[in-house]
Scaffold this motif. Sequence first.
Motif, PDB file in Angstrom:
ATOM      1  N   TRP A   1       0.831  -1.198   0.000  1.00 48.66           N
ATOM      2  CA  TRP A   1       0.000   0.000   0.000  1.00 48.66           C
ATOM      3  C   TRP A   1       0.860   1.239   0.000  1.00 48.66           C
ATOM      4  N   LYS A   2       0.442   2.207  -0.751  1.00 45.38           N
ATOM      5  CA  LYS A   2       1.112   3.495  -0.722  1.00 45.38           C
ATOM      6  C   LYS A   2       0.195   4.457  -0.003  1.00 45.38           C
ATOM      7  N   ASN A   3       0.671   5.040   1.071  1.00 45.58           N
ATOM      8  CA  ASN A   3      -0.163   5.936   1.857  1.00 45.58           C
ATOM      9  C   ASN A   3      -0.515   7.159   1.035  1.00 45.58           C
ATOM     10  N   ARG A   4      -1.797   7.444   0.931  1.00 46.45           N
ATOM     11  CA  ARG A   4      -2.247   8.584   0.150  1.00 46.45           C
ATOM     12  C   ARG A   4      -2.370   9.805   1.038  1.00 46.45           C
ATOM     13  N   ARG A   5      -1.835  10.902   0.602  1.00 45.30           N
ATOM     14  CA  ARG A   5      -1.991  12.135   1.352  1.00 45.30           C
ATOM     15  C   ARG A   5      -3.409  12.649   1.163  1.00 45.30           C
ATOM     16  N   SER A   6      -3.848  13.459   2.103  1.00 45.60           N
ATOM     17  CA  SER A   6      -5.241  13.890   2.091  1.00 45.60           C
ATOM     18  C   SER A   6      -5.610  14.595   0.798  1.00 45.60           C
ATOM     19  N   THR A   7      -4.673  15.359   0.221  1.00 43.82           N
ATOM     20  CA  THR A   7      -4.989  16.084  -1.005  1.00 43.82           C
ATOM     21  C   THR A   7      -5.148  15.148  -2.184  1.00 43.82           C
ATOM     22  N   ASP A   8      -4.609  13.914  -2.079  1.00 44.62           N
ATOM     23  CA  ASP A   8      -4.713  12.955  -3.169  1.00 44.62           C
ATOM     24  C   ASP A   8      -6.021  12.186  -3.140  1.00 44.62           C
ATOM     25  N   ARG A   9      -6.787  12.279  -2.045  1.00 44.33           N
ATOM     26  CA  ARG A   9      -8.001  11.493  -1.944  1.00 44.33           C
ATOM     27  C   ARG A   9      -9.180  12.354  -1.522  1.00 44.33           C
ATOM     28  N   ASP A  10      -9.104  13.652  -1.822  1.00 46.52           N
ATOM     29  CA  ASP A  10     -10.209  14.530  -1.479  1.00 46.52           C
ATOM     30  C   ASP A  10     -11.485  14.151  -2.219  1.00 46.52           C
ATOM     31  N   TYR A  11     -11.325  13.462  -3.356  1.00 49.14           N
ATOM     32  CA  TYR A  11     -12.494  13.093  -4.150  1.00 49.14           C
ATOM     33  C   TYR A  11     -13.172  11.833  -3.621  1.00 49.14           C
ATOM     34  N   VAL A  12     -12.571  11.162  -2.648  1.00 50.30           N
ATOM     35  CA  VAL A  12     -13.137   9.937  -2.087  1.00 50.30           C
ATOM     36  C   VAL A  12     -13.805  10.273  -0.758  1.00 50.30           C
ATOM     37  N   SER A  13     -15.111  10.071  -0.688  1.00 46.07           N
ATOM     38  CA  SER A  13     -15.829  10.413   0.539  1.00 46.07           C
ATOM     39  C   SER A  13     -15.585   9.372   1.623  1.00 46.07           C
ATOM     40  N   ASP A  14     -15.739   9.793   2.868  1.00 40.34           N
ATOM     41  CA  ASP A  14     -15.588   8.871   3.992  1.00 40.34           C
ATOM     42  C   ASP A  14     -16.621   7.751   3.929  1.00 40.34           C
ATOM     43  N   LYS A  15     -17.812   8.066   3.433  1.00 44.08           N
ATOM     44  CA  LYS A  15     -18.852   7.040   3.357  1.00 44.08           C
ATOM     45  C   LYS A  15     -18.532   6.000   2.288  1.00 44.08           C
ATOM     46  N   LEU A  16     -17.892   6.420   1.203  1.00 44.16           N
ATOM     47  CA  LEU A  16     -17.483   5.445   0.191  1.00 44.16           C
ATOM     48  C   LEU A  16     -16.425   4.505   0.766  1.00 44.16           C
ATOM     49  N   ILE A  17     -15.498   5.057   1.532  1.00 43.74           N
ATOM     50  CA  ILE A  17     -14.491   4.219   2.185  1.00 43.74           C
ATOM     51  C   ILE A  17     -15.166   3.227   3.120  1.00 43.74           C
ATOM     52  N   ARG A  18     -16.161   3.710   3.885  1.00 44.42           N
ATOM     53  CA  ARG A  18     -16.859   2.831   4.827  1.00 44.42           C
ATOM     54  C   ARG A  18     -17.648   1.757   4.086  1.00 44.42           C
ATOM     55  N   MET A  19     -18.198   2.091   2.922  1.00 50.57           N
ATOM     56  CA  MET A  19     -18.925   1.086   2.152  1.00 50.57           C
ATOM     57  C   MET A  19     -17.984   0.003   1.639  1.00 50.57           C
ATOM     58  N   ASN A  20     -16.788   0.391   1.230  1.00 48.67           N
ATOM     59  CA  ASN A  20     -15.801  -0.608   0.819  1.00 48.67           C
ATOM     60  C   ASN A  20     -15.432  -1.518   1.985  1.00 48.67           C
ATOM     61  N   GLN A  21     -15.317  -0.925   3.175  1.00 46.44           N
ATOM     62  CA  GLN A  21     -15.026  -1.729   4.354  1.00 46.44           C
ATOM     63  C   GLN A  21     -16.178  -2.687   4.651  1.00 46.44           C
ATOM     64  N   GLY A  22     -17.407  -2.189   4.488  1.00 40.90           N
ATOM     65  CA  GLY A  22     -18.570  -3.039   4.713  1.00 40.90           C
ATOM     66  C   GLY A  22     -18.626  -4.202   3.734  1.00 40.90           C
ATOM     67  N   ALA A  23     -18.298  -3.937   2.476  1.00 41.86           N
ATOM     68  CA  ALA A  23     -18.293  -5.004   1.475  1.00 41.86           C
ATOM     69  C   ALA A  23     -17.283  -6.087   1.848  1.00 41.86           C
ATOM     70  N   GLU A  24     -16.103  -5.658   2.312  1.00 41.15           N
ATOM     71  CA  GLU A  24     -15.079  -6.619   2.722  1.00 41.15           C
ATOM     72  C   GLU A  24     -15.535  -7.402   3.945  1.00 41.15           C
ATOM     73  N   LYS A  25     -16.129  -6.699   4.903  1.00 39.83           N
ATOM     74  CA  LYS A  25     -16.519  -7.327   6.165  1.00 39.83           C
ATOM     75  C   LYS A  25     -17.618  -8.365   5.974  1.00 39.83           C
ATOM     76  N   PHE A  26     -18.645  -8.020   5.190  1.00 38.74           N
ATOM     77  CA  PHE A  26     -19.826  -8.879   5.117  1.00 38.74           C
ATOM     78  C   PHE A  26     -19.832  -9.848   3.936  1.00 38.74           C
ATOM     79  N   TRP A  27     -19.067  -9.539   2.879  1.00 40.25           N
ATOM     80  CA  TRP A  27     -19.204 -10.351   1.675  1.00 40.25           C
ATOM     81  C   TRP A  27     -17.936 -11.062   1.227  1.00 40.25           C
ATOM     82  N   ALA A  28     -16.788 -10.741   1.816  1.00 37.11           N
ATOM     83  CA  ALA A  28     -15.534 -11.346   1.353  1.00 37.11           C
ATOM     84  C   ALA A  28     -15.543 -12.865   1.476  1.00 37.11           C
ATOM     85  N   ASN A  29     -16.205 -13.386   2.507  1.00 39.34           N
ATOM     86  CA  ASN A  29     -16.195 -14.835   2.737  1.00 39.34           C
ATOM     87  C   ASN A  29     -17.515 -15.513   2.391  1.00 39.34           C
TER      88      ASN A  29
END
Length: 243
Positions: free
Chosen positions: A165-193
Motif C-alpha cells: 500500500w502506498k499511503n495517500r496524502r489527504s490532497t490525493d483522496r479529497d475526491y473519495v468520501s468517507d462514506k465510500l471508504i466505509r462502504m468498501n469496508q462493509g463489502a469486505e466485512k460482510f461479503w468477502a467470505n
Amino acid sequence: MNVILFTEGREAIPVRAIPFITGWLMSPINVAASLANIDLPKKFKGLNAYHLLPNGKAAKMLPKEWDGIAWGLQALSDKLQSDEKIKDENNLVWRRDSIPLLPAGVFVWKDEFEQVFTRFYGSESHIRLEEREGDRELSYSPMIPSELRVTIIEGFAMPGETGAWKNRRSTDRDYVSDKLIRMNQGAEKFWANADRNDRDTHPDNAKVAVWFEQHGFSPTLAKKAATLIRPEWAPTGRKPEEQ
C-alpha cells in the motif's frame, strides 16, 4: 497479504500488523507496552511509532500516549482469562479483539523495527525451547484472517488495493468520501467470505444496515448502502423452504 506500506519515500509497518509479522512473538500488549517503554526487557528501546498529519508529514507518538492503550489491552486480557473455564479457550477471541485496540493509521519505520527486533529476538540471550526454523524471522506477507484485513490497513489506504500500500496524502483522496471508504469496508466485512452458492453465508441487509448506522450513516442511507454493496449474485428476499 503484504503489510508493507510506503510514505515519505520509506517503507513502514502498521502497528496492527506487528503481531502477525512476528508470528505473535509480539502480542498487542507487548507492542503497546514496548512502545510505552514500560516493559521490563525494553524490547523497543529507541523505536518510535508515528501517525500522519493532515499535511502528510509523519508525527512521532510519545511513549506516554501508549499508556492508555496498554491498559485497555491488559483489561481485555484479564477479562478473557477470568471468563475461561478451560485454559486458553479464549485465545482466538483475544487474537481477534485485541488487534483493533491498537490505534489505526499508526506505523513504525520498517528499517528501525527490524533493527530493534533483531537486537532482542535475534540474540542468543533470547532462548526459545524447541525452537523451529523461522521462529525468529519476520514475515511481511503473513496469513491474516479475512475479517481483520481491513482492520490492519485502516487509516492507510482504500480497502481492495493489492500488493504493497502506498499511503495517500489527504490532497490525493479529497475526491473519495468517507462514506465510500466505509462502504468498501462493509463489502469486505460482510461479503468477502460469502459463498454465492450457499445462502446461509449471505448476510441479511437489515444486519448490514445496522452496522452502517453504527458507523455514522442515517437509517435511510444505511439501508441504501446495504443494498448497494450486496453482490449481484446474492438474491434478496426470503430463502426458499426446504422440502
